[in-house]
Scaffold this motif. Sequence first.
Motif, mmCIF file in Angstrom:
data_model
loop_
_atom_site.group_PDB
_atom_site.id
_atom_site.type_symbol
_atom_site.label_atom_id
_atom_site.label_comp_id
_atom_site.label_asym_id
_atom_site.label_seq_id
_atom_site.Cartn_x
_atom_site.Cartn_y
_atom_site.Cartn_z
ATOM 1 N N MET A 1 -23.003 -38.130 -41.898
ATOM 2 C CA MET A 1 -21.716 -39.572 -41.608
ATOM 3 C C MET A 1 -22.315 -40.678 -43.196
ATOM 4 O O MET A 1 -23.094 -41.241 -43.172
ATOM 5 N N PRO A 2 -21.629 -41.173 -43.977
ATOM 6 C CA PRO A 2 -22.763 -41.646 -45.028
ATOM 7 C C PRO A 2 -22.377 -43.521 -44.476
ATOM 8 O O PRO A 2 -21.082 -44.117 -43.601
ATOM 9 N N ILE A 3 -22.925 -43.763 -44.333
ATOM 10 C CA ILE A 3 -23.379 -45.482 -43.773
ATOM 11 C C ILE A 3 -23.738 -46.545 -44.315
ATOM 12 O O ILE A 3 -24.789 -45.780 -45.671
ATOM 13 N N ILE A 4 -22.709 -47.302 -44.816
ATOM 14 C CA ILE A 4 -23.760 -48.517 -46.135
ATOM 15 C C ILE A 4 -23.938 -49.868 -45.270
ATOM 16 O O ILE A 4 -23.600 -50.027 -45.065
ATOM 17 N N VAL A 5 -25.387 -49.820 -45.681
ATOM 18 C CA VAL A 5 -26.631 -50.761 -44.918
ATOM 19 C C VAL A 5 -26.293 -52.074 -45.655
ATOM 20 O O VAL A 5 -26.920 -52.332 -47.476
ATOM 21 N N VAL A 6 -25.720 -53.027 -45.588
ATOM 22 C CA VAL A 6 -26.353 -54.162 -46.036
ATOM 23 C C VAL A 6 -27.117 -55.264 -45.566
ATOM 24 O O VAL A 6 -27.020 -55.988 -44.582
ATOM 25 N N ALA A 7 -28.262 -55.586 -46.610
ATOM 26 C CA ALA A 7 -28.923 -57.500 -46.522
ATOM 27 C C ALA A 7 -29.234 -58.000 -47.125
ATOM 28 O O ALA A 7 -29.116 -57.448 -48.645
ATOM 29 N N ASP A 8 -29.893 -58.740 -46.940
ATOM 30 C CA ASP A 8 -30.064 -59.606 -48.469
ATOM 31 C C ASP A 8 -31.490 -59.029 -48.963
ATOM 32 O O ASP A 8 -31.787 -59.039 -50.137
ATOM 33 N N HIS A 9 -32.232 -58.119 -48.450
ATOM 34 C CA HIS A 9 -33.324 -58.167 -49.214
ATOM 35 C C HIS A 9 -33.487 -56.309 -49.161
ATOM 36 O O HIS A 9 -33.376 -55.797 -47.548
ATOM 37 N N ALA A 10 -34.170 -55.704 -49.785
ATOM 38 C CA ALA A 10 -34.832 -53.782 -49.898
ATOM 39 C C ALA A 10 -36.192 -54.312 -49.074
ATOM 40 O O ALA A 10 -36.360 -52.981 -49.819
ATOM 41 N N HIS A 11 -36.440 -55.207 -49.126
ATOM 42 C CA HIS A 11 -38.500 -55.001 -48.698
ATOM 43 C C HIS A 11 -38.773 -55.783 -47.542
ATOM 44 O O HIS A 11 -37.987 -56.451 -47.138
ATOM 45 N N ILE A 12 -39.670 -55.330 -46.640
ATOM 46 C CA ILE A 12 -39.356 -56.413 -45.683
ATOM 47 C C ILE A 12 -40.646 -56.925 -46.087
ATOM 48 O O ILE A 12 -41.507 -57.523 -46.163
ATOM 49 N N ASN A 13 -39.685 -58.085 -45.050
ATOM 50 C CA ASN A 13 -40.218 -59.551 -45.295
ATOM 51 C C ASN A 13 -40.131 -60.092 -44.156
ATOM 52 O O ASN A 13 -40.465 -61.796 -43.906
ATOM 53 N N GLY A 14 -39.800 -60.144 -43.012
ATOM 54 C CA GLY A 14 -39.408 -60.053 -41.906
ATOM 55 C C GLY A 14 -39.193 -59.448 -40.951
ATOM 56 O O GLY A 14 -38.257 -58.146 -41.451
ATOM 57 N N GLY A 15 -38.874 -59.961 -39.869
ATOM 58 C CA GLY A 15 -38.245 -58.810 -38.344
ATOM 59 C C GLY A 15 -37.186 -58.613 -38.810
ATOM 60 O O GLY A 15 -36.178 -57.199 -38.919
ATOM 61 N N GLN A 16 -35.743 -59.363 -39.458
ATOM 62 C CA GLN A 16 -34.751 -58.738 -40.116
ATOM 63 C C GLN A 16 -34.944 -57.706 -41.379
ATOM 64 O O GLN A 16 -33.790 -56.399 -40.995
ATOM 65 N N ALA A 17 -35.709 -57.657 -42.114
ATOM 66 C CA ALA A 17 -35.419 -56.788 -43.386
ATOM 67 C C ALA A 17 -36.095 -55.225 -42.742
ATOM 68 O O ALA A 17 -35.402 -54.684 -43.265
ATOM 69 N N LYS A 18 -37.241 -55.254 -41.529
ATOM 70 C CA LYS A 18 -37.927 -54.371 -41.394
ATOM 71 C C LYS A 18 -36.109 -53.265 -40.291
ATOM 72 O O LYS A 18 -36.448 -52.257 -41.069
ATOM 73 N N VAL A 19 -36.054 -53.959 -39.500
ATOM 74 C CA VAL A 19 -35.226 -53.503 -38.542
ATOM 75 C C VAL A 19 -33.762 -52.565 -39.533
ATOM 76 O O VAL A 19 -34.129 -51.846 -38.930
ATOM 77 N N ALA A 20 -33.531 -53.438 -40.505
ATOM 78 C CA ALA A 20 -32.931 -52.957 -41.644
ATOM 79 C C ALA A 20 -33.106 -51.235 -42.168
ATOM 80 O O ALA A 20 -32.659 -50.150 -42.716
ATOM 81 N N ILE A 21 -34.169 -51.615 -42.847
ATOM 82 C CA ILE A 21 -35.191 -50.523 -42.903
ATOM 83 C C ILE A 21 -35.217 -49.219 -42.839
ATOM 84 O O ILE A 21 -34.929 -48.120 -43.010
ATOM 85 N N GLU A 22 -36.243 -49.873 -41.597
ATOM 86 C CA GLU A 22 -36.560 -48.540 -40.933
ATOM 87 C C GLU A 22 -35.543 -47.949 -40.234
ATOM 88 O O GLU A 22 -35.759 -46.973 -39.915
ATOM 89 N N SER A 23 -33.963 -48.375 -39.501
ATOM 90 C CA SER A 23 -33.020 -48.149 -39.180
ATOM 91 C C SER A 23 -32.349 -47.528 -40.299
ATOM 92 O O SER A 23 -32.433 -46.259 -40.155
#
Length: 428
Positions: A1-23
């Motif tokens: 399945m093609p999945i497009i993840v949208v976030a402010d940051h592409a590196h881990i600078n807190g819990g929000q980005a960590k979850v987006a990147i790790e997932s």
Amino acid sequence: MPIIVVADHAHINGGQAKVAIESALGLAARGHAVTFFAAVGPADPRLESAGIATILLDQVDVTTTSSLARFGVQWLWNQKAAAALGTLLARHDPDDTVIHVHAWAKALSPSIGPVLAASRAPIVFTMHEYYLACPNGGFYDYPVSAACHRSPVSMACIGHNCDSRGYARKLMRVGRHVLMRHTGMIDNLSAVITISRLQREVLAPHLPADTNWYDVANPIDAVPLGHKDSTTDETPPGGFVFVGRLSAEKGAGLFAEAARLSGQQAIFVGDGPQRAELEAAFPEAAFLGWHDPDGVKQQLRAARALVFPSVWYEGQPLTVLESLALGTPVIVSDLCAGREAVRDGVSGVWFRSGDPTSLAAAMTRLSDDDTARRMSRAAYDAFWADPLTLDRHLDRLERIYRDVALRSATLGIGSRPASAALRNAAST
């Protein structure tokens, strides 16, 4: 399945980005075609290594800009982000693509709203904070260091300064929030993921009644190390530790005050705007600065207890769960969602939010070595009886993606044309 993840940051600078990147990494490892779209770099090198296509705009965010006046245009309406996201979505078949939004408020701005609304692909939104409901993202009144109960964008809200840096920025936040409300971002969400019960309770009155809610706990990066070694009288438990940003909403000053009242030393792992003030006011406290993830785990594992005194509606504090996984009990504010993971009097202690006397009493209770050891074992056992692993997190995400894709196909949502207003907004 093609999945497009949208976030402010592409590196881990807190819990929000960590979850987006790790997932995103986990989904790619399961064979999904993942694209990571973000405004602020640098990109986590693991994304490229995992074969994840990364679209990076090389912009700054509201916390790193050198001039809020120059950044203001991007913050209110990031046209570069809207154009780039529109180009990306045009390259994907909306009938077999899922868009997963993790963040927009620090850099991407409301400009992505019309682009998302114009797409026929299902949109999943994870609520790491409260920006879809509250202009400052936290239902928190910074000048008085307390939760805010005003109705968002009401006259009472607009007329009151709740911003940490002044009323002018508050008005910018209100303007941005009004823009966001009119982009269709909220009305076109196929699924809204909350990470705690408290978060849904706070958000539900402000989102459409037909919102499709899902609960997905954040994944915790931990391994079962076993009970701590300090189970005998010869090795007493460690000290009381705070991990995170040293700021008013995190309750850093509250911890320092409570430690003094209880005769304990406050140990701070982290940094932030309050550090200099706290160092001057509480010279007996220890300030260890930021640690890398392994260093944080070492500090938590060695601690008697993690103190989590946050005075705002934290969604699901990762540090609380990491501490429990390491066998360290948690003293937690009864206002934030961290309390949901702590069984009061068993794996930690709840205290009254904002009350240094209540927090001091909790610290005094855990200063007893036998109590600390008993709660340590209970904390470890409770977490590992039902661990919040990455695989469990990914299983849940995949089920949600299948649900929204099926619902879109069944109800014809995916074939609904965008309104002329949205098409025009997305192209301007």
